[in-house]
Design an enzyme around this catalytic site. Structure first.
Site, PDB file in Angstrom:
ATOM      1  N   HIS A  39       0.818  -1.169  -0.016  1.00  0.00           N
ATOM      2  CA  HIS A  39       0.428   0.390   0.087  1.00  0.00           C
ATOM      3  C   HIS A  39       0.625   0.846  -0.084  1.00  0.00           C
ATOM      4  O   HIS A  39       1.032   1.457   1.099  1.00  0.00           O
ATOM      5  CB  HIS A  39      -0.534  -0.274   1.251  1.00  0.00           C
ATOM      6  CG  HIS A  39      -1.658  -1.197   1.462  1.00  0.00           C
ATOM      7  ND1 HIS A  39      -1.096  -2.705   1.547  1.00  0.00           N
ATOM      8  CD2 HIS A  39      -2.862  -1.179   1.071  1.00  0.00           C
ATOM      9  CE1 HIS A  39      -2.084  -3.346   1.694  1.00  0.00           C
ATOM     10  NE2 HIS A  39      -3.450  -2.536   1.325  1.00  0.00           N
ATOM     11  N   GLY A 128      -3.608  -3.379  11.643  1.00  0.00           N
ATOM     12  CA  GLY A 128      -4.188  -4.157   9.967  1.00  0.00           C
ATOM     13  C   GLY A 128      -5.438  -4.026  10.114  1.00  0.00           C
ATOM     14  O   GLY A 128      -6.208  -3.108   9.317  1.00  0.00           O
ATOM     15  N   PRO A 129      -6.130  -4.663  10.820  1.00  0.00           N
ATOM     16  CA  PRO A 129      -7.900  -4.731  11.054  1.00  0.00           C
ATOM     17  C   PRO A 129      -8.255  -3.319  11.640  1.00  0.00           C
ATOM     18  O   PRO A 129      -7.889  -2.798  12.731  1.00  0.00           O
ATOM     19  CB  PRO A 129      -8.195  -5.688  12.539  1.00  0.00           C
ATOM     20  CG  PRO A 129      -6.624  -6.737  12.513  1.00  0.00           C
ATOM     21  CD  PRO A 129      -6.186  -5.836  12.033  1.00  0.00           C
ATOM     22  N   LEU A 130      -8.916  -2.585  10.240  1.00  0.00           N
ATOM     23  CA  LEU A 130      -9.225  -1.355  10.785  1.00  0.00           C
ATOM     24  C   LEU A 130      -9.531  -0.874  12.285  1.00  0.00           C
ATOM     25  O   LEU A 130     -10.497  -1.883  12.774  1.00  0.00           O
ATOM     26  CB  LEU A 130      -9.872  -0.858   9.739  1.00  0.00           C
ATOM     27  CG  LEU A 130      -9.190  -0.457   8.348  1.00  0.00           C
ATOM     28  CD1 LEU A 130     -10.226  -0.172   7.427  1.00  0.00           C
ATOM     29  CD2 LEU A 130      -8.486   0.104   8.437  1.00  0.00           C
ATOM     30  N   ASP A 166      -9.502   6.847   7.103  1.00  0.00           N
ATOM     31  CA  ASP A 166     -11.222   7.109   7.127  1.00  0.00           C
ATOM     32  C   ASP A 166     -11.507   5.765   7.268  1.00  0.00           C
ATOM     33  O   ASP A 166     -12.959   5.935   8.382  1.00  0.00           O
ATOM     34  CB  ASP A 166     -11.223   7.352   5.926  1.00  0.00           C
ATOM     35  CG  ASP A 166     -10.846   8.498   4.781  1.00  0.00           C
ATOM     36  OD1 ASP A 166     -11.717   9.774   5.970  1.00  0.00           O
ATOM     37  OD2 ASP A 166     -10.052   8.810   4.363  1.00  0.00           O
ATOM     38  N   ASN A 196      -7.271  11.715   3.855  1.00  0.00           N
ATOM     39  CA  ASN A 196      -7.243  11.837   2.209  1.00  0.00           C
ATOM     40  C   ASN A 196      -8.707  12.245   1.392  1.00  0.00           C
ATOM     41  O   ASN A 196      -8.813  11.950   0.441  1.00  0.00           O
ATOM     42  CB  ASN A 196      -6.540  11.063   1.916  1.00  0.00           C
ATOM     43  CG  ASN A 196      -6.675   9.422   2.280  1.00  0.00           C
ATOM     44  OD1 ASN A 196      -7.975   9.418   2.259  1.00  0.00           O
ATOM     45  ND2 ASN A 196      -5.958   8.522   2.149  1.00  0.00           N
ATOM     46  N   ILE A 198     -10.462   9.261   0.468  1.00  0.00           N
ATOM     47  CA  ILE A 198     -10.530   8.183  -0.410  1.00  0.00           C
ATOM     48  C   ILE A 198     -10.707   7.253   0.589  1.00  0.00           C
ATOM     49  O   ILE A 198      -9.565   7.241   1.104  1.00  0.00           O
ATOM     50  CB  ILE A 198      -8.781   7.708  -1.163  1.00  0.00           C
ATOM     51  CG1 ILE A 198      -8.605   9.145  -1.891  1.00  0.00           C
ATOM     52  CG2 ILE A 198      -8.913   6.768  -1.878  1.00  0.00           C
ATOM     53  CD1 ILE A 198      -9.986   9.430  -3.442  1.00  0.00           C
ATOM     54  N   HIS A 270      -4.299   3.441  -3.675  1.00  0.00           N
ATOM     55  CA  HIS A 270      -4.264   2.939  -1.854  1.00  0.00           C
ATOM     56  C   HIS A 270      -3.192   1.562  -1.940  1.00  0.00           C
ATOM     57  O   HIS A 270      -2.216   1.598  -1.365  1.00  0.00           O
ATOM     58  CB  HIS A 270      -5.477   2.379  -2.104  1.00  0.00           C
ATOM     59  CG  HIS A 270      -6.109   1.900  -0.507  1.00  0.00           C
ATOM     60  ND1 HIS A 270      -5.608   2.318   0.766  1.00  0.00           N
ATOM     61  CD2 HIS A 270      -6.256   0.258  -0.458  1.00  0.00           C
ATOM     62  CE1 HIS A 270      -5.958   0.915   1.802  1.00  0.00           C
ATOM     63  NE2 HIS A 270      -6.242   0.500   0.751  1.00  0.00           N
ATOM     64  N   ARG A 365     -18.717 -17.295  39.341  1.00  0.00           N
ATOM     65  CA  ARG A 365     -18.054 -15.722  39.378  1.00  0.00           C
ATOM     66  C   ARG A 365     -18.030 -15.915  40.619  1.00  0.00           C
ATOM     67  O   ARG A 365     -17.228 -14.285  40.545  1.00  0.00           O
ATOM     68  CB  ARG A 365     -19.143 -15.119  38.387  1.00  0.00           C
ATOM     69  CG  ARG A 365     -20.372 -14.760  38.986  1.00  0.00           C
ATOM     70  CD  ARG A 365     -21.916 -14.630  38.321  1.00  0.00           C
ATOM     71  NE  ARG A 365     -22.859 -14.830  38.730  1.00  0.00           N
ATOM     72  CZ  ARG A 365     -24.007 -13.930  39.264  1.00  0.00           C
ATOM     73  NH1 ARG A 365     -23.909 -12.427  38.324  1.00  0.00           N
ATOM     74  NH2 ARG A 365     -24.946 -14.042  39.861  1.00  0.00           N
ATOM     75  N   GLU A 419     -17.437  -3.593  24.775  1.00  0.00           N
ATOM     76  CA  GLU A 419     -16.923  -4.611  25.304  1.00  0.00           C
ATOM     77  C   GLU A 419     -15.383  -4.612  24.102  1.00  0.00           C
ATOM     78  O   GLU A 419     -14.541  -5.682  24.544  1.00  0.00           O
ATOM     79  CB  GLU A 419     -17.228  -5.911  24.918  1.00  0.00           C
ATOM     80  CG  GLU A 419     -18.532  -6.081  25.387  1.00  0.00           C
ATOM     81  CD  GLU A 419     -20.137  -4.655  25.324  1.00  0.00           C
ATOM     82  OE1 GLU A 419     -20.219  -4.207  24.016  1.00  0.00           O
ATOM     83  OE2 GLU A 419     -21.001  -5.003  26.075  1.00  0.00           O
ATOM     84  N   HIS A 469     -21.473 -15.682  32.929  1.00  0.00           N
ATOM     85  CA  HIS A 469     -22.911 -16.164  32.472  1.00  0.00           C
ATOM     86  C   HIS A 469     -22.470 -17.467  30.946  1.00  0.00           C
ATOM     87  O   HIS A 469     -23.208 -16.785  30.133  1.00  0.00           O
ATOM     88  CB  HIS A 469     -23.307 -15.147  31.861  1.00  0.00           C
ATOM     89  CG  HIS A 469     -23.781 -13.755  33.065  1.00  0.00           C
ATOM     90  ND1 HIS A 469     -23.292 -13.536  34.253  1.00  0.00           N
ATOM     91  CD2 HIS A 469     -25.318 -13.931  33.595  1.00  0.00           C
ATOM     92  CE1 HIS A 469     -23.537 -12.982  34.965  1.00  0.00           C
ATOM     93  NE2 HIS A 469     -25.254 -13.134  34.674  1.00  0.00           N
ATOM     94  N   HIS A 481     -28.473 -14.403  25.131  1.00  0.00           N
ATOM     95  CA  HIS A 481     -27.534 -13.969  26.198  1.00  0.00           C
ATOM     96  C   HIS A 481     -26.596 -15.745  26.580  1.00  0.00           C
ATOM     97  O   HIS A 481     -25.516 -15.242  27.277  1.00  0.00           O
ATOM     98  CB  HIS A 481     -28.129 -12.980  26.853  1.00  0.00           C
ATOM     99  CG  HIS A 481     -28.045 -12.454  27.095  1.00  0.00           C
ATOM    100  ND1 HIS A 481     -28.923 -11.119  26.632  1.00  0.00           N
ATOM    101  CD2 HIS A 481     -27.788 -10.998  28.085  1.00  0.00           C
ATOM    102  CE1 HIS A 481     -29.119 -10.340  26.165  1.00  0.00           C
ATOM    103  NE2 HIS A 481     -28.554  -9.874  27.214  1.00  0.00           N
TER     104      HIS A 481
END
Lengths: 675, 675
Positions: A39, A128-130, A166, A196, A198, A270, A365, A419, A469, A481
């Protein structure tokens, strides 16, 4: 003189700026060209911003990428990795040689397609994962303020800078992150938005009309918009942001693929090489006559001088740190070294002995609540929190104090109904160093923060998810749930430890495993409902650490082995009694952590699983149980979604009962004998 | 007279308003009390808003919950389910009797803990996981405008109303949804924000300082703030929202647990019964002397009159619809009936025959592009889209036209970098009816939209996810983008069809299965890299529909069975050739859909799997493969995260090659013979 004084911005722009920025651009262009993938557009567009940031503000020392008081730089738009690699190479990070730049995106190179933490020195977090980067950076900026409140400006006084595109800002996690940062007034967080216009499909106008400045302002951020190719404007904006009492977002108007006559301002810049012809045109347009990968000596010297500048600052810091943190037992020392103190080991052993003796019949818990109460007193760097389920997850210790903008010395975060940002933030906190962070939510919502859990596993960092839970046992809230498939779905994430403890002692042991797992994230799957204690005999070792172990070994050999996890161990134990009444010898195995069991020797595994038919019991989808049960086995569990009803009704209606387990055992024993 | 005219708001507040609202409150209070679990606070707080909405605006007919032109009401804050059940009961939905209200949260009741689509008539979508409702509603409101552009005001002219709480608006998905709705100017979408300042941990101020109005405004929404207990203000705000050219958010200041002297305004009212004493105090405070579950006759009559009001409107609509949609072949008829037209079956068969003959060596994402090009011409109600990866997912047909606020007659949505909202929106589109929606992203980002995929599976609706770049075969982008565990993690979601086709013909067959799966969502996992064609002989049936089938059956019996999916089928075929050279007879099975294979008869499954040792081949984590491989099997695949390098290097380095498969086969054949 504060540690940051050296980085006070210069009054005038460095005249060499354009050359320095072009060095970044062409390293990116050339590396993508050689790799035939990558890129180039983003590094070309953000080279000016990055040059100003690194040359005039960043506090760092390439000789010590782990220096605790360095500024953090997070490339949230991780696809622009060559921007970061170029910076690391130019400023003198030893590992990022020009040869590694030439090996961009090749097997084993220090320069993979997206930045990977732990793989390349100087990379603060895997991106990398936006949207992950910006949310992780919130955790870093929060950790900085928390540490600062504890250890003062002398030891902790740095900024977290983020470059986000973006795409990052369209992702939902960005909202959670921005909202949390604004609420906590994380003023050391500065986001440089690569504005930018784009994205991959084309103009962002195809899909987005947000007023990003308005949006950040609505969450309590300082904002401004600048020309991202004007060094003076960039410098002024960053300087102002550093003085703000709020986090700052600087929208940098840039041109993607800046300098490429045929590609700039287009989505074509890009994600693909420019191509040899366009590269030549770009060299001409930017007056960069050098060969591929060649950085003129004077430009390299300028960059290396910037890289060398942090050394004295770091040394001064080290001197201060040595004075304040010399004792092995100082909390500061423990925090900076991320180690569990010896008092922890003692206290945990004592507490497990106590639980073993007391045999409480409580939900896991609740057991976890007791564990947290105990460990919070011996782990000063434990940092709790929940995504607005504190009273359900039971995650707040009696001694913990809520963090607010005014109480950064607190140690419990109200993450809100966020979360995903919580999971990313605890990643950032762990990456920053100084804390062992955990966060709570319902197990069903593991789906909401899964992308951040995955990154923790990929990075190999110690974060702890308390997920309560954990089955149909939650009852009336119903199938939305009830996490029928979540345990199975988490077990397939590599390097993630998924614990499903079955009583109070196992819960404490699971916490102990999670705290000791320095290179793995953990998920603790905990019951809402009370479970009887069965670990009532003292053990000289942590049995959960074995992954699975024999709870009941019948005298005279096994007719069947019942393997269960969590709340279903009690059912298996009852089933064994029913079978005993029929003169059938059943062993019972508790298997709180498949991942750890897989790491045991083949001999140990065979011994635990045994040669008799095996019945697996888990109030969940079968997932990878077949691996343990084998051809002669049967699984007793869920075969679809749950339902809304009291828990005991659900167990009965879905056929997860001692009688059903005993029936399955008989069926399989008979089948095995017949074959 | 338009279809909505009857619902023009009255000028003055109905004097019976308070009684009608209290009827909702006490049904909620009494049901939660009897169930000993549930959430009374929200229905009590929002009863006034809901009463105004239903009594003065909502277009609906309890006699026909599926009437296509009804207004949609989405309870995004699904924990307040008793608000919805009370409304359904009071307005006269036959299935929701007072007895069902009394059976709130009990096994088999029409009144489960959270509203479940398909279970209770009148429930438009399953909610509970926060933020899902609002994002699903965006899909509904979008579908309405798209349908309106096609069929006009006479047939399509309705609103989508949402009640959302603080939790919904803190979730990241809300940002994606709001941003998308604002961009598309979905002015028929009206969000009633239950602005009560309370979430589970306590005051929302603990975790959130957002200016929600500012935030919605930044995404192009109309906004206002009202007193949510003032019927006139509520009416005025909704009336104005209905006239807006943009989506509207009305922040309704309410008191959670309104009317409960000891609980109102506190998080204690949120998620637990009030308790008998407090219930009595509340009855006194609200002047409601009636017994539990008793609705005074006059109040019930008022509510039932409101429920009856829609009948004539619906009948008039039906008359118009009958005239315009009478032909079996009209697109309007097909859209409203959600059926595949006969032309589709013919064209698909023809296309598969063509692919079988042509044997293209292309990526399955390219094959999918060809399929979409074909089906878009015969399915007028196909609605495409991608989360900003159109050119990578190859999801846009040549004939498809982008949807913008000005081109609602288009049939391709640029969802932006919003995987989660896309998945929820296509749920909403499918629930709304009129379209078969699909959306594209990378398979690795299935983690981002997993909560919405789960809801689709739980609801049993036909939505199609096109997920490309489905393994390490994507190459250089590296481990963040390589979905090693995603196929396994999707396979554990009940009622989700996960397809991993292996060549062009299988891709077309998988699309065919997905289109025909009227009660299941599908995920198509598609390769980035080219795959050779092996389905080169005509078949009289869809083989992918079998889940798994024999591709190569050696003469003279099997020594081993190689089972593979997607891109690894070609590797298995090559391995079989290597084995044949050693005189080893290997069968090859393609297993594109485990879920469908599980549904075949035991005989068929045994025939396909065969008695010989089995080798599974998938460039992914093992997951539940053991189920197919059995004790004598071995899995050749990934054992951890991927890496950044060209695809062929990765396959070699990770040992997923014909030679490795052949080795595994030999090893297992020898082991089986020895045992």
């Amino acid at each position: 003189m504060t540690a940051n004084a050296l980085h006070k911005p210069a009054v005038k722009a460095d005249p060499a700026h354009a050359e320095m920025a072009n060095a970044i651009r062409f390293l990116a262009i050339d590396a993508v060209e050689k790799a035939k993938s990558g890129h180039p557009g983003m590094p070309m567009g953000m080279a000016d911003v990055a040059t100003v940031l690194f040359s005039r503000f960043m506090k760092f020392d390439p000789a010590d990428p782990a220096w605790p008081d360095r500024d953090r730089f997070v490339l949230s738009a991780g696809h622009g990795s060559m921007l970061l690699y170029a910076l690391l190479h130019l400023t003198g990070y030893e590992a990022v040689t020009i040869d590694e730049i030439k090996r961009f995106r090749q097997w084993g190179a220090k320069t993979p397609g997206h930045p990977e933490y732990g793989h390349t020195p100087g990379v603060e977090t895997t991106t990398g994962p936006l949207g992950q980067g910006i949310a992780t950076a919130v955790g870093m900026a929060l950790a900085e303020r928390l540490m600062n409140a504890r250890y003062g400006d002398d030891l902790v006084d740095h900024y977290t800078y983020v470059i986000a595109g973006d795409g990052c800002l369209m992702e939902g996690i960005s909202h959670e992150a921005i909202s949390l940062a604004g609420h906590l007034k994380l003023n050391r967080l500065i986001v440089l938005f690569d504005d930018n216009g784009i994205s991959i499909d084309g103009s962002t106008g195809l899909a987005c009309s947000d007023d990003q400045l308005g949006r950040f302002a609505a969450s309590g951020w300082a904002t401004c918009r600048i020309d991202g190719h004007d060094p003076e404007a960039i410098e002024k904006a960053i300087a102002a942001a550093r003085q703000s009492d709020r986090p700052t977002m600087i929208a940098c108007r840039t041109t993607i693929g800046f300098g490429s006559p045929g590609r700039q301002g287009s989505e074509k810049a890009h994600g693909a090489p420019l191509g040899p012809e366009e590269v030549e045109k770009t060299r001409a347009a930017l007056h960069w006559p050098h060969r591929p990968f060649e950085v003129p000596a004077d430009v390299l010297v300028s960059w290396r001088e910037i890289g060398a500048r942090g050394r004295s600052v770091r040394q001064a810091w080290k001197e201060r740190a040595r004075k304040q943190c010399s004792s092995d037992r100082s909390p500061c020392h423990d925090a900076l070294n991320r180690k569990l103190p010896a008092t922890y080991t003692e206290r945990m052993a004592q507490f497990i002995a106590q639980l073993t003796a007391e045999r409480p019949k409580i939900a896991t818990r609740q057991a976890s609540q007791h564990v947290i109460d105990v460990i919070a007193t011996v782990l000063p760097n434990l940092l709790g929190g929940s995504a607005d389920l504190t009273h359900s997850n039971l995650t707040k210790a009696k001694t913990q104090k809520s963090v607010t903008p005014a109480t950064m010395d607190g140690n419990y975060i109200h993450y809100g109904v966020r979360e995903h940002a919580m999971a990313a933030a605890i990643n950032g906190i762990a990456l920053h160093g100084g804390f062992i962070p955990y966060g709570g939510t319902f197990l069903a919502f593991a789906d909401y923060n899964r992308p951040a859990i995955r990154l923790a596993a990929l990075m190999g960092i110690r974060v702890i998810h308390v997920m309560t839970h954990d089955s149909i046992g939650l009852g009336e809230d119903g199938p939305t749930h009830q996490p029928v498939e979540h345990v199975a779905s988490l077990r397939v994430i590599p390097n993630l430890l998924v614990f499903r403890p079955a009583d109070a002692v196992e819960t404490a042991e699971a916490w102990d495993c999670a705290l000791r797992a320095e290179t793995s994230p953990s998920v603790l799957c905990l019951s809402r409902q009370a479970l009887p204690a069965f670990r009532t005999e003292a053990s000289d070792h942590n049995q959960v650490a074995l992954g699975a172990y024999v709870v009941v070994e019948p005298e005279g050999g096994r007719d069947v082995t019942l393997i269960a996890t969590g709340s279903e161990v009690a059912i298996a134990l009852e089933a064994a009694k029913l079978l005993a009444a029929e003169n059938v010898q059943a062993a019972v195995v508790s298997a709180p952590c498949f991942e750890l069991f897989r790491k045991q020797s083949a001999e140990y595994r065979a011994e635990v699983l045994g040669p008799a038919p095996r019945i697996g019991v888990e109030a969940a989808i079968e997932g990878d149980w077949a691996r343990w049960l084998g051809d002669a086995g049967e699984f007793v569990g869920m075969h679809g979604f749950g339902a809304s009803a009291p828990a005991e009704v659900l167990y009965r209606e879905f056929g997860i009962t001692p009688a059903a387990v005993a029936d399955a055992a008989m069926r399989n024993i008979i089948r095995a004998r017949a074959s």
